[in-house]
Design a protein around this motif. Structure first.
Motif, PDB file in Angstrom:
ATOM      1  N   UNK A 142      33.839  51.938 -43.174  1.00 49.60           N
ATOM      2  CA  UNK A 142      35.175  51.438 -42.842  1.00 49.60           C
ATOM      3  C   UNK A 142      36.223  51.913 -43.850  1.00 49.60           C
ATOM      4  N   UNK A 143      37.419  52.202 -43.381  1.00 47.94           N
ATOM      5  CA  UNK A 143      38.537  52.504 -44.271  1.00 47.94           C
ATOM      6  C   UNK A 143      39.077  51.175 -44.778  1.00 47.94           C
ATOM      7  N   UNK A 144      38.562  50.762 -45.919  1.00 48.91           N
ATOM      8  CA  UNK A 144      38.913  49.473 -46.510  1.00 48.91           C
ATOM      9  C   UNK A 144      38.057  49.304 -47.753  1.00 48.91           C
ATOM     10  N   UNK A 145      38.462  48.451 -48.644  1.00 46.34           N
ATOM     11  CA  UNK A 145      37.630  48.192 -49.811  1.00 46.34           C
ATOM     12  C   UNK A 145      36.541  47.184 -49.450  1.00 46.34           C
ATOM     13  N   UNK A 146      35.452  47.209 -50.209  1.00 45.00           N
ATOM     14  CA  UNK A 146      34.318  46.347 -49.895  1.00 45.00           C
ATOM     15  C   UNK A 146      34.636  44.867 -50.098  1.00 45.00           C
ATOM     16  N   UNK A 147      35.643  44.554 -50.921  1.00 46.15           N
ATOM     17  CA  UNK A 147      35.994  43.159 -51.168  1.00 46.15           C
ATOM     18  C   UNK A 147      36.365  42.413 -49.910  1.00 46.15           C
ATOM     19  N   UNK A 148      36.957  43.094 -48.934  1.00 46.30           N
ATOM     20  CA  UNK A 148      37.324  42.439 -47.693  1.00 46.30           C
ATOM     21  C   UNK A 148      36.151  42.393 -46.723  1.00 46.30           C
ATOM     22  N   UNK A 149      35.394  43.482 -46.614  1.00 47.88           N
ATOM     23  CA  UNK A 149      34.275  43.491 -45.674  1.00 47.88           C
ATOM     24  C   UNK A 149      33.202  42.484 -46.072  1.00 47.88           C
ATOM     25  N   UNK A 150      33.156  42.128 -47.350  1.00 46.09           N
ATOM     26  CA  UNK A 150      32.162  41.137 -47.786  1.00 46.09           C
ATOM     27  C   UNK A 150      32.470  39.744 -47.258  1.00 46.09           C
ATOM     28  N   UNK A 151      33.680  39.512 -46.759  1.00 49.51           N
ATOM     29  CA  UNK A 151      34.007  38.189 -46.223  1.00 49.51           C
ATOM     30  C   UNK A 151      33.373  37.963 -44.855  1.00 49.51           C
TER      31      UNK A 151
ATOM     32  N   UNK B 173      39.283  51.381 -38.865  1.00 53.19           N
ATOM     33  CA  UNK B 173      39.041  52.793 -38.594  1.00 53.19           C
ATOM     34  C   UNK B 173      37.901  53.254 -39.492  1.00 53.19           C
ATOM     35  N   UNK B 174      37.206  54.313 -39.084  1.00 54.49           N
ATOM     36  CA  UNK B 174      36.081  54.814 -39.864  1.00 54.49           C
ATOM     37  C   UNK B 174      36.438  56.128 -40.548  1.00 54.49           C
ATOM     38  N   UNK B 175      35.802  56.348 -41.685  1.00 52.80           N
ATOM     39  CA  UNK B 175      35.902  57.644 -42.345  1.00 52.80           C
ATOM     40  C   UNK B 175      34.496  58.197 -42.519  1.00 52.80           C
ATOM     41  N   UNK B 176      34.373  59.493 -42.406  1.00 53.79           N
ATOM     42  CA  UNK B 176      33.074  60.126 -42.546  1.00 53.79           C
ATOM     43  C   UNK B 176      32.897  60.586 -43.984  1.00 53.79           C
TER      44      UNK B 176
END
Length: 250
Positions: free
Chosen positions: A206-215, A188-191
């Motif tokens: 993205x609603x999430x920490x960057x540690x996961x999106x970096x994968x 999900x996205x947050x503005x």
């Protein structure tokens, strides 16, 4: 205790090998994020079909069993694009539904179940819910540690995260990072809010920490057009806001 490091190095050499460079066609990590109704699920389904020439496609669904609608649309599009029947394409999808509360370990369990089914690609349509589930568990731990004492809660926040995160969200990150299947992550996205203008910014994250999106190889934003048609994905926004890719060639 004294380690014989030379012997250790020699043992490790026996487990390694020299190879020619190659581009991996398995364990692809991609992410999509956007607002509700923007077309994330259908976009993910189309992408999953594209990177899965054969074999099962798994779907971890945390949105009230909404994956059925997306799979129906994607199967119809795939039949028109690649041939075959709609029902044949639908038969390539298998789903595990995750209900609240969204403990990250539920997503780990669902992913392992789909791996066990032999899925080549897995769509994780529950990532933001899993992050919020971790935050809820952390808050419950903080309640036990500090109650309503604001000062104590502030002092105990890091300790609460350290007690919970490695065994919840950390395990999910490990599963996503080390799985042998292709993984498509949905958020999900947050503005973002601009304090200078006191208004929301034009971009989302993205609603999430960057540690996961970096994968992931890339994480792109999915939007609707002016007619309300979803599924328009961008990996190149102004100043890279909210998007990420390892190389422009992707």
């Amino acid at each position: 205790f004294q380690m014989n490091w030379k012997k250790e190095v020699e043992e490790y050499r026996g487990t390694l090998k020299v190879e020619k460079p190659q581009i991996s066609t398995t364990a692809i990590r991609f992410g999509f994020f956007g607002s509700v109704g923007g077309g994330k699920s259908v976009t993910a389904g189309i992408f999953a079909v594209g990177i899965t020439p054969s074999g099962l496609i798994g779907w971890v669904d945390g949105e009230g069993k909404r994956s059925g609608w997306a799979i129906d649309i994607v199967s119809d599009m795939a039949a028109k694009q690649y041939g075959g029947t709609k029902s044949e394409w639908k038969d390539r999808f298998v789903v595990v539904h995750v209900d609240p509360p969204f403990d990250p370990l539920k997503v780990v369990a669902a992913t392992e179940m789909l791996e066990g089914q032999g899925c080549v690609t897995i769509i994780e349509d529950v990532m933001s819910q899993a992050w919020e589930g971790y935050l809820d568990i952390k808050d419950e731990t903080l309640d036990r540690m500090a109650g309503d004492d604001i000062g104590k809660r502030q002092r105990s926040a890091a300790a609460a995260a350290a007690a919970v995160k490695p065994w919840t969200h950390g395990k999910l990150v490990s599963k996503i990072s080390n799985s042998k299947t292709n993984i498509v992550l949905l958020f999900q996205a947050k503005q973002k809010f601009n304090a200078k203008t006191s208004k929301p910014d034009d971009f989302q994250t993205p609603i999430q920490e960057s540690g996961l999106t970096r994968t992931a190889l890339a994480v792109g934003r999915v939007d609707c057009n002016e007619r309300g048609e979803g599924g328009y994905c961008s990996f190149e926004l102004a100043m890279g806001m909210g998007t990420k890719h390892t190389h422009k060639s992707i």
